[in-house]
Design a protein around this motif. Structure first.
Motif, PDB file in Angstrom:
ATOM      1  N   ASP A 487      67.882 -71.229-120.757  1.00  0.00           N
ATOM      2  CA  ASP A 487      66.531 -71.108-121.993  1.00  0.00           C
ATOM      3  C   ASP A 487      65.807 -71.894-121.558  1.00  0.00           C
ATOM      4  N   PRO A 488      64.496 -71.880-121.491  1.00  0.00           N
ATOM      5  CA  PRO A 488      63.614 -72.553-120.308  1.00  0.00           C
ATOM      6  C   PRO A 488      63.075 -73.313-121.570  1.00  0.00           C
ATOM      7  N   SER A 489      62.999 -73.039-122.631  1.00  0.00           N
ATOM      8  CA  SER A 489      62.109 -73.140-123.517  1.00  0.00           C
ATOM      9  C   SER A 489      62.984 -74.827-123.929  1.00  0.00           C
ATOM     10  N   THR A 492      64.791 -79.224-119.709  1.00  0.00           N
ATOM     11  CA  THR A 492      65.392 -78.907-118.582  1.00  0.00           C
ATOM     12  C   THR A 492      66.499 -79.592-118.635  1.00  0.00           C
ATOM     13  N   GLU A 560      64.693 -66.155-116.356  1.00  0.00           N
ATOM     14  CA  GLU A 560      63.682 -66.726-115.602  1.00  0.00           C
ATOM     15  C   GLU A 560      62.033 -66.096-115.677  1.00  0.00           C
ATOM     16  N   ALA A 563      61.095 -66.944-119.234  1.00  0.00           N
ATOM     17  CA  ALA A 563      60.879 -68.495-119.316  1.00  0.00           C
ATOM     18  C   ALA A 563      59.085 -68.242-118.571  1.00  0.00           C
ATOM     19  N   ARG A 566      56.695 -66.275-120.916  1.00  0.00           N
ATOM     20  CA  ARG A 566      56.391 -67.447-122.252  1.00  0.00           C
ATOM     21  C   ARG A 566      55.418 -68.270-121.246  1.00  0.00           C
ATOM     22  N   ALA A 567      56.005 -69.117-120.720  1.00  0.00           N
ATOM     23  CA  ALA A 567      55.194 -70.142-119.705  1.00  0.00           C
ATOM     24  C   ALA A 567      54.264 -69.437-120.254  1.00  0.00           C
ATOM     25  N   VAL A 579      52.396 -74.131-115.804  1.00  0.00           N
ATOM     26  CA  VAL A 579      54.210 -73.744-115.858  1.00  0.00           C
ATOM     27  C   VAL A 579      55.521 -74.333-115.088  1.00  0.00           C
ATOM     28  N   ARG A 582      56.230 -76.231-117.595  1.00  0.00           N
ATOM     29  CA  ARG A 582      57.213 -76.301-119.063  1.00  0.00           C
ATOM     30  C   ARG A 582      58.404 -75.844-119.032  1.00  0.00           C
ATOM     31  N   ALA A 583      58.502 -74.740-117.754  1.00  0.00           N
ATOM     32  CA  ALA A 583      59.355 -73.950-117.835  1.00  0.00           C
ATOM     33  C   ALA A 583      60.514 -74.640-116.900  1.00  0.00           C
TER      34      ALA A 583
END
Length: 660
Positions: A487-489, A492, A560, A563, A566-567, A579, A582-583
């Motif tokens: 989950d990219p959110s 990391t 991916e 993610a 979303r970014a 980006v 963040r992701a």
DNA sequence: ATTAGGG
DNA sequence: CCCTAAT
């Protein structure tokens, strides 16, 4: 009776480069002799008989000076025939090829006999001779006693010689034990196809071929005919730690500093494996070409995610390996170089005394030169806390494990795997002038799973091994690096990915087989030296620099993409660095450029019909978001100046998307 | 070092 | 994915 293999070296100008040699003390010295049996006599007589016929034949066709001959010499004739030949051989620097001595161990020491097979260049084919030989072979074949069997082998070799398939011939591996001989090789002397076949992990070594012409000319072996010259042993033996044994000087016959130089057409399986398995021994014997470059084709990747603690104990993940054997020009080789270099210096060629020689047709030989065998994909995972020593050990273990699995050699021609081991090279299309550039070898696990088809393909093409393998083999491991960007959110991953980039690409020089030149070198299987396998991760920069190859393709997973979308929705399309941070901060293999590119393709994908999309299908929902975000940000480029604006924009974007 | 775009 | 030009 004793059959010996001869492999000469140390003869004028003949060098046997890189031939490891065990300490003298360690070399085994001999074969025991066995008393002659009836069957032996019988077989021998057959041989003699054949020899006579062959000789007659040769005389009748003496005009063909370029024929190959087989000579059967009885000790009695030695003074007359052999000597001159030998002398000549010596002078002309010919190398021994097909040669073996039979020490008919009859109580009567004077009854020593020699069987000598000689090969010479041939320009024609004498069917009669051939027929004769076959006949002989058949006769021999009917013999049931062990002695005869030995002859059968000899016969096979002879036949091989005239068939032109086995110049080197006489590769029998006889082991003399107190109880007698044991055939240590399983070479079917009668099947030509097998002559050049790679069995198991056996490396094929065919050094004597002369690809120049359909008929290879060879030098005649000058052999030591001394009945006591038994100590001359040549050939490759993997037993007794003897990797390659050079012949010892023939003791009795000073005149025989024979240049025997026999290239063993075949290295038995154990040989290769053993070689690899016992790196220490290698050194000991100075075996070979450590200089050989063994660039691991596929680098392992040492990856460890900090939170993948569950995996920490799992030091190694091995991917099934398979690979090609890259062949590189190698001048060294086990030897045949000299053989091929002085083909024209055949002993008898101009020797009046050689009238007795037989001319036998011969086929072209295909020479292979395998500079190194690569060990393919090897994935290793160790904790960050592991020591370098541990890493090395781990790698070594892996390598050993692979080798231990009894590796097989696969032959690929034009990308197609050659499965019929019974066909001849010619039938298969592996001949001097054909397809050699599309010929390749690869190592494959003998055990299970067929190697990914993708890799079996064209040698020159890059095998995209990572893909198939990854998905099937080490999902967890691999995903850690790529797909599991869960989950990219989420925060990391703290761990660092040590990525090895030179995955599956091969460098230009990796092409397996290069053109085979007339003076083709011997096929040299140079086992990878373990040291060379070191997979110690290097800095990416270093690797990059050294290996200027395209990065392996790593398709974005849906996760991916998610993610990324979303970014981008939040940050816009002009802030790839953000980006990334963040992701994909922990996805080292994804650069902001990659993200940008991916977005680009996503937009494109979203615009085309689903039918035109390829690869892993991205949910339409995501694609819709892509278009929405793209459209939105395209209209708000001007607002991206300030961070606040961007944030505001993102909010706006999201809102608009929601509305949509 | 980033971005933007073409290849 | 790579390569580059432009920032």
């Amino acid at each position: 009776m004793v059959l010996k293999k001869k492999l000469g070296h140390g003869f004028n100008g003949f060098q046997v480069p890189f031939i490891p040699r065990r300490p003298r003390s360690a070399r085994r010295s001999c074969y025991s002799k066995k008393s002659v049996e009836d069957g032996q006599v019988c077989a021998f007589e057959l041989l003699a008989s054949l020899a006579g016929k062959l000789l007659e034949e040769s005389e009748s066709s003496a005009s063909s000076n370029a024929s190959e001959g087989i000579r059967l010499v009885n000790e009695r004739d030695k003074q007359d025939e052999v000597r001159p030949l030998i002398a000549q051989g010596i002078h002309q620097g010919s190398c021994a090829e097909s040669f073996f001595m039979t020490d008919v161990a009859s109580q009567n020491s004077t009854q020593k006999s020699l069987l000598r097979a000689k090969t010479d260049s041939v320009l024609g084919c004498n069917s009669d001779v051939k027929a004769e030989a076959f006949e002989w072979e058949n006769k021999i074949g009917r013999c049931s006693n062990s002695y005869c069997n030995k002859f059968v082998e000899a016969a096979g070799d002879f036949r091989g010689s005239y068939d032109g398939n086995v110049k080197n011939g006489l590769i029998q591996e006889w082991e003399a034990g107190s109880s007698g001989f044991q055939r240590s090789t399983l070479v079917d002397k009668f099947s030509l196809k097998d002559q050049l076949e790679l069995r198991g992990s056996t490396a094929l070594i065919d050094s004597n071929s002369n690809v120049k012409s359909p008929y290879c000319s060879e030098s005649f072996p000058s052999a030591s005919f001394s009945k006591h010259g038994n100590d001359i042993k040549l050939g490759f033996r993997d037993d007794d730690e003897n990797f390659l044994r050079c012949n010892e000087v023939c003791t009795k016959s000073k005149a025989f500093r024979s240049p025997q130089h026999i290239a063993h057409p075949k290295i038995r399986k154990p040989l290769l494996c053993k070689y690899w398995k016992s790196s220490p021994k290698l050194k000991e014997c100075e075996l070979s070409r450590s200089d050989v470059d063994v660039k691991p084709l596929h680098h392992k990747r040492t990856a460890s995610h900090g939170f993948e603690t569950s995996q920490h104990n799992n030091l190694v993940k091995r991917r099934k390996f398979f690979d090609r054997v890259s062949r590189v020009t190698s001048d060294g080789g086990f030897s045949s170089e000299s053989v091929s270099n002085s083909p024209e210096k055949g002993i008898d060629r101009h020797n009046p005394n050689s009238s007795a020689k037989l001319h036998v047709p011969k086929d072209s030989h295909v020479k292979f030169s395998i500079k190194s065998l690569r060990i393919p994909d090897l994935y290793i995972e160790v904790p960050e806390t592991a020591t370098v020593g541990m890493l090395k050990r781990t790698i070594m273990e892996e390598v050993m494990a692979i080798l231990e699995d009894s590796v097989h050699v696969g032959v690929l021609l034009q990308g197609q795997k050659v499965n019929d081991d019974n066909r001849t090279l010619v039938q298969t299309g592996i001949s001097c002038k054909e397809n050699l550039d599309t010929l390749s070898f690869m190592l494959e696990p003998s055990s299970l799973l067929a190697p990914a088809a993708a890799c079996v393909g064209d040698p020159s093409s890059q095998c995209e091994t990572s893909q198939p393998t990854r998905s099937s083999e080490i999902p967890v491991l691999e995903s850690g690096n790529t797909d599991t960007l869960h989950d990219p959110s989420l925060p990391t991953n703290p761990g660092n990915l040590i990525e090895s980039n030179h995955d599956s690409t091969t460098s230009p020089t990796d092409t397996i087989i290069e053109n085979i030149t007339p003076d083709s070198k011997a096929l040299v299987a140079v086992p990878t030296s373990p040291e060379a396998l070191a997979v110690v991760p290097v800095t990416q920069k270093t690797k990059r620099a050294e290996i200027a190859q395209r990065r392996t393709r790593r398709p974005f997973s849906v996760t991916e993409v998610e993610a990324l979308v979303r970014a981008v929705e939040e940050l816009g399309t002009g802030r790839w660095r953000d980006v990334k941070l963040r992701a994909f901060e922990n996805a080292d293999h994804r650069t902001y450029v990659d993200l940008k590119d991916k977005w680009k393709t996503l937009v494109h994908t979203a615009r085309i019909s689903p039918q035109q999309r390829r690869g892993e299908q991205v949910p339409q929902e995501l694609l819709d978001r892509v278009l929405a975000a793209h459209g939105y940000w395209s209209k708000h480029q001007a607002k991206q100046n300030g961070k606040h604006q961007a944030i505001a924009g993102s909010v706006e974007c999201v809102q608009s998307l929601v509305m949509v």
